[in-house]
Design an enzyme around this catalytic site. Sequence first.
Site, PDB file in Angstrom:
ATOM      1  N   CYS A  45      -2.713  -4.319   2.599  1.00 43.07           N
ATOM      2  CA  CYS A  45      -1.964  -5.574   2.600  1.00 43.07           C
ATOM      3  C   CYS A  45      -2.112  -6.175   1.209  1.00 43.07           C
ATOM      4  O   CYS A  45      -2.782  -5.603   0.351  1.00 43.07           O
ATOM      5  CB  CYS A  45      -2.390  -6.521   3.719  1.00 43.07           C
ATOM      6  N   CYS A  67       2.972  -5.487   2.340  1.00 33.46           N
ATOM      7  CA  CYS A  67       2.833  -5.304   0.889  1.00 33.46           C
ATOM      8  C   CYS A  67       4.108  -4.751   0.270  1.00 33.46           C
ATOM      9  O   CYS A  67       4.141  -4.431  -0.903  1.00 33.46           O
ATOM     10  CB  CYS A  67       1.621  -4.438   0.538  1.00 33.46           C
ATOM     11  N   CYS A  95       3.116   0.010  -2.414  1.00 35.84           N
ATOM     12  CA  CYS A  95       2.252   1.123  -2.027  1.00 35.84           C
ATOM     13  C   CYS A  95       2.874   2.428  -2.506  1.00 35.84           C
ATOM     14  O   CYS A  95       4.044   2.703  -2.221  1.00 35.84           O
ATOM     15  CB  CYS A  95       2.092   1.137  -0.505  1.00 35.84           C
TER      16      CYS A  95
END
Length: 140
Positions: free
Chosen positions: A15, A89, A93
């Site tokens: 996150c 997020c 990523c």
Amino acid sequence: MSTDTAQKRSVLFVCVHNAGRSQMAAAFLSSLSQGAIEVRSAGSQPAEKINPAAVEAMAEVGIDMSAEVPKILTTEAVKDSDVVITMGCGDECPFFPGKRYEDWVLEDPAGKGVESVRPIRDEIRGRIEELIASLAPAAK
């Protein structure tokens, strides 16, 4: 780099701040899998400390997160994980083919009191129980 099928599965929770949701998910997975699954958590912009309401909410169910610290997301953490679970997020990523990715839409506990964090905690626990069942080796 073993191809041994007995090798531990590995899950990474990501996150933004790595202070609430991903820490609670990692703590639940560590506890509920009893060490059978390797657990990592990280954030794209880690906070300075863990959310105290998340620590309190987890303590209520017997899991101590007080010693945890937010960690920065690294490419290596993603590469070394079989399953990558993101929680708000976005596209920060790294993506690697062959990995299992899931995006869990969960309310952010940042700035909330423990009363507001409990339902988030309970939802995370349910998702972790489903995740463990999905990672269990198939019966022969």
